[in-house]
Design a protein around this motif. Structure first.
Motif, PDB file in Angstrom:
ATOM      1  N   LYS A   3      37.186  40.890  39.074  1.00 31.42           N
ATOM      2  CA  LYS A   3      36.716  42.047  38.291  1.00 31.42           C
ATOM      3  C   LYS A   3      37.027  41.907  36.802  1.00 31.42           C
ATOM      4  O   LYS A   3      36.172  42.115  35.953  1.00 31.42           O
ATOM      5  CB  LYS A   3      37.396  43.348  38.774  1.00 31.42           C
ATOM      6  N   THR A   4      38.292  41.582  36.508  1.00 32.96           N
ATOM      7  CA  THR A   4      38.702  41.565  35.110  1.00 32.96           C
ATOM      8  C   THR A   4      38.044  40.410  34.367  1.00 32.96           C
ATOM      9  O   THR A   4      37.608  40.563  33.221  1.00 32.96           O
ATOM     10  CB  THR A   4      40.248  41.513  35.015  1.00 32.96           C
TER      11      THR A   4
ATOM     12  N   ASP B 115      42.791  49.615  34.819  1.00 34.28           N
ATOM     13  CA  ASP B 115      43.646  49.183  35.918  1.00 34.28           C
ATOM     14  C   ASP B 115      45.078  49.536  35.551  1.00 34.28           C
ATOM     15  O   ASP B 115      45.815  48.731  34.972  1.00 34.28           O
ATOM     16  CB  ASP B 115      43.495  47.688  36.195  1.00 34.28           C
TER      17      ASP B 115
ATOM     18  N   THR C  52      45.763  44.022  33.397  1.00 33.86           N
ATOM     19  CA  THR C  52      45.493  42.586  33.257  1.00 33.86           C
ATOM     20  C   THR C  52      44.695  42.258  32.003  1.00 33.86           C
ATOM     21  O   THR C  52      44.833  41.165  31.457  1.00 33.86           O
ATOM     22  CB  THR C  52      44.740  42.064  34.501  1.00 33.86           C
TER      23      THR C  52
ATOM     24  N   ASP D  89      37.121  48.259  33.256  1.00 33.41           N
ATOM     25  CA  ASP D  89      37.760  47.432  34.286  1.00 33.41           C
ATOM     26  C   ASP D  89      38.642  48.324  35.152  1.00 33.41           C
ATOM     27  O   ASP D  89      39.424  49.128  34.639  1.00 33.41           O
ATOM     28  CB  ASP D  89      38.617  46.338  33.620  1.00 33.41           C
TER      29      ASP D  89
END
Ligand SMILES: Nc1ncnc2c1ncn2[C@@H]1O[C@H](COP(=O)(O)OP(=O)(O)OP(=O)(O)O)[C@@H](O)[C@H]1O
Ligand SMILES: [Mg+2]
Length: 248
Positions: free
Chosen positions: A58-59, A82, A87, A163
């Protein structure tokens, strides 16, 4: 040669750019084209990136999509929601103590947003880091000021990329759907299961999320013969669940 940036953990960011393999960069351009096409036919400004379980990419996808959109001259902000891992900050080397979304929420003052935004010169994107990690992320994200913050970002930028953590693990992504125009669901061969993807889709639909499509991130680097660790991210498909009504 890889331009992966090492982080303090085992995690790496594979970025689009002049040193990245051509098909990797092209895949993101193709995703950008699909999104621009959707934008032309409706509001598709705030895009939430999520997946079923951890480590589906995802990131990586959120950062590369943001950079690719900025590459075509768009003003792009990447919001790190997140709240358990932050991250984005680790990948982009933003200091841990930097003010971010949670600080703006708790200040209850949207004007503090400008001090939290970090402009990354090399890529042309702006990042809103997480900020101080809260004990109650979902509750914090559910507060009405979150909508005002996203409203301010939507006014100032062409795209707001969000994100998030995995949708089947915590509720944060589902909570954020109310501020997003659409959701991209990331799947990754060898990590995502059909059942996991179906459950995520159900969870997102339960909160009336508009699923824009699926991004298939990475295919087996060994099979493709690559030695630099890159696996290509493909914009696999996009579908409009409102139009198609599929429950796949
Ligand atoms: N296309 C790709 N090719 C090679 N490795 C990748 C690719 N995408 C992600 N990875 C690797 O997978 C790991 C997880 O990536 P990332 O942090 O983007 O996942 P995530 O879904 O955001 O994880 P989390 O749910 O924990 O936030 C990283 O080490 C990253 O380098
Ligand atoms: Mg992540």
């Amino acid at each position: 040669m890889s331009n992966a940036k090492k982080t303090s953990s085992h995690r790496k960011l594979f970025t689009v750019g002049p040193n990245a393999p051509f098909p990797f960069t092209e895949a993101y351009k193709s995703l950008r084209t699909n999104l621009e096409f959707l934008s032309a036919s409706g509001n598709c400004k705030t895009i939430l990136i999520t997946s079923s379980v951890p480590e589906e990419g995802k990131t990586n996808v959120a950062i590369n999509l943001a950079i690719t959109l900025a590459g075509s001259g768009k003003r792009v902000v990447l919001v790190d929601c997140d709240m358990r891992k932050s991250t984005v900050s680790r990948y982009m080397r933003i200091p841990r103590g930097h003010a971010g979304l949670t600080n703006v929420i708790t200040s209850r003052d949207v004007s503090t947003l400008s001090t939290a935004l970090v402009r990354i010169k090399e890529t042309g994107i702006t990042i809103l880091p997480v900020g101080t990690i809260p004990p109650n992320p979902a509750e914090l994200l559910a507060t009405p000021i979150t909508e005002k913050i996203f409203g301010a970002l939507q006014n100032a930028f062409d795209y707001v990329i969000v994100d998030t953590p995995p949708v089947s693990v915590v509720t944060d992504a589902a909570v954020l759907c109310r501020v997003a125009d659409g959701v991209l669901l990331v799947v990754r061969p060898g990590v995502t299961t059909i059942q996991g993807a179906q459950l995520s889709k159900k969870n997102l639909e339960a909160v009336n999320a508009h699923i824009l499509g699926v991004v298939m991130n990475g295919y087996n680097a060994k099979k493709s013969g690559r030695k630099d660790g890159y696996s290509y991210a493909y914009s696999y498909s996009y579908y409009d669940n409102k139009q198609q009504g599929s429950d796949e």
